[in-house]
Design an enzyme around this catalytic site. Structure first.
Site, short mmCIF file in Angstrom:
data_model
loop_
_atom_site.label_atom_id
_atom_site.label_comp_id
_atom_site.label_asym_id
_atom_site.label_seq_id
_atom_site.Cartn_x
_atom_site.Cartn_y
_atom_site.Cartn_z
N LYS A 72 -38.80 -56.61 45.87
CA LYS A 72 -37.47 -57.15 45.37
C LYS A 72 -36.22 -56.99 46.50
O LYS A 72 -36.20 -55.85 47.02
CB LYS A 72 -36.97 -56.83 43.85
CG LYS A 72 -35.63 -57.15 43.64
CD LYS A 72 -34.99 -56.96 42.21
CE LYS A 72 -33.87 -57.06 41.85
NZ LYS A 72 -33.50 -56.67 40.25
N LYS A 105 -39.37 -61.54 44.83
CA LYS A 105 -38.06 -62.02 44.46
C LYS A 105 -37.18 -61.79 45.51
O LYS A 105 -36.76 -60.75 45.97
CB LYS A 105 -37.52 -61.27 43.07
CG LYS A 105 -36.36 -61.50 42.47
CD LYS A 105 -36.09 -60.81 41.18
CE LYS A 105 -34.73 -60.70 41.02
NZ LYS A 105 -34.23 -59.85 39.82
C1 PBG Z 1 -31.63 -56.55 37.69
C2 PBG Z 1 -32.30 -57.76 37.74
C3 PBG Z 1 -31.61 -58.76 38.58
C4 PBG Z 1 -32.04 -59.96 38.43
C5 PBG Z 1 -33.28 -59.75 37.87
N1 PBG Z 1 -33.12 -58.52 37.19
C6 PBG Z 1 -30.14 -58.83 39.39
C7 PBG Z 1 -29.95 -57.72 40.41
O1 PBG Z 1 -31.14 -57.23 40.79
O2 PBG Z 1 -28.82 -57.63 40.75
C8 PBG Z 1 -31.93 -61.50 39.27
C9 PBG Z 1 -32.42 -62.51 38.45
C10 PBG Z 1 -31.62 -63.84 38.88
O3 PBG Z 1 -30.86 -63.77 39.95
O4 PBG Z 1 -32.09 -64.66 38.09
N2 PBG Z 1 -32.42 -55.38 37.79
#
Ligand code: PBG
Length: 332
Positions: free
Chosen positions: A201, A255
């Site tokens: 991520k 992601k």
């Molecule tokens: C938070 C989380 C995020 C997303 C999914 N879980 C945002 C972040 O890490 O700030 C993002 C998903 C999206 O942007 O659609 N743990």
């Protein structure tokens, strides 16, 4: 004209007709490849549109139940849930994440009651619950504490599993949390609760609309670069995936999505495990903005991008376009 002036091979021959194109298609997108992320909120009969995610809303439990039945009827196998925790319930430690009657747990039950046939995936991270907007507990300098956070995430995952979650998905990027969560799930007998690790991520600029949706954008102090990955790195993603698999992850996720398909492909080739990708909020918003500007056709953009995920090696895609895409696919 001599024979030699003809191409020996005409690749266009099989592109000439719809039937032959479909016959040689190497990748086929199905509704069963889609996971639908949904935002939940309190109240009754509520649909709250999210300005930066046009077409996406937060739903109260009764309306969420409708979405769950819609997903089932469209052949979407799994829903991912994200709560917009009331601001007054957010604190330094994200305590509301451990409340067995929080929005998330009520949402899990609402989906299970409405459509027991489909899977429920829950996000394990503290950002919808902390006053800092961070995914964990911060020290005085704002640094997210790894082991202290991980211990809370274990409890959060257990609370979700007890409420009926089928897949817990740690999205926090703390070191060691997948193993800790797996051990705790086993100890409590949740042997069939799966873990989808947000393994690679990235600290991305594509998460803005999501943070609006869960109400953490205005709260977030600084950025998440001390725990989410640097977009410059690929080898590190492979190390993250290797660790999460060793620790017991059933599925790994990359992601954001489209800008990281090279990572998807490398993970798939290296590990040969089910790989998922999240076409995140900013990617969704980009497509919708292109459509609104007259720069592209929504249906074509949606199907092309989702097919690209599958071609890159994804077993499935988390996408806010899931219901729309499933509808397009079912109409041929
Ligand atoms: C938070 C989380 C995020 C997303 C999914 N879980 C945002 C972040 O890490 O700030 C993002 C998903 C999206 O942007 O659609 N743990």
């Amino acid at each position: 004209m001599s024979l030699a002036s003809f191409p020996a091979v005409r690749l266009r021959r099989s592109r000439a007709f719809a039937w032959s194109r479909s016959m040689v298609a190497e990748t086929v997108l199905n509704a069963s490849d889609l996971i639908w992320p949904l935002f939940v909120t309190d109240g009754q009969g509520v649909e709250e549109p999210i300005a930066t995610l046009p077409g996406v809303s937060r739903w109260s439990m009764d309306r969420l139940a409708e979405r769950a039945r819609e997903a089932r009827d469209l052949g979407i196998p799994c829903i991912a849930l994200f709560p917009n925790t009331p601001q007054d319930l957010r604190d330094e430690r994200g305590s509301e994440a451990l409340n067995p009657d929080n929005l998330m747990c009520r949402a899990i039950k609402a989906v299970k009651d409405a459509a027991p046939e489909i899977g429920v995936l829950t996000d394990v991270a503290l950002d919808p619950y902390t006053a800092s907007g961070h995914d964990g507990v911060t020290d005085a300098a704002g640094y997210v504490q790894n082991d202290e956070t991980s211990a809370i995430l274990v409890e959060q995952a257990l609370v979700q599993a007890r409420a009926g979650a089928d897949i817990v998905a740690p999205s926090d990027m703390m070191d060691g949390r997948v193993g800790a969560i797996r051990a705790a799930l086993e100890r409590e007998g949740h042997v069939n609760v799966a873990i989808m690790a947000y393994a690679a991520k990235y600290a991305s600029a594509f998460y803005g609309p999501f943070r609006d949706a869960v109400g953490s954008r205005g709260l977030l102090k600084g950025d998440k670069r001390s725990y989410q990955m640097d977009p410059a790195n690929a080898e590190e993603a492979l190390r993250e995936v290797a660790l999460d698999l060793t620790e017991g992850a059933d599925y790994v996720m990359v992601k954001p999505g489209l800008p990281y398909l090279d990572i998807v492909r490398r993970v798939k080739d290296r590990f040969e495990v089910p790989v998922f990708a999240y076409q995140v909020s900013g990617e969704y918003a980009m497509i919708e903005a292109a459509v609104a500007a007259g720069a592209g056709d929504r249906d074509a953009l949606v199907l092309e991008t989702l097919t690209a995920f599958k071609r890159a090696g994804c077993s499935g895609i988390l996408t806010y376009h899931a219901a729309h895409a499933a509808r397009l696919l079912s109409h041929g």
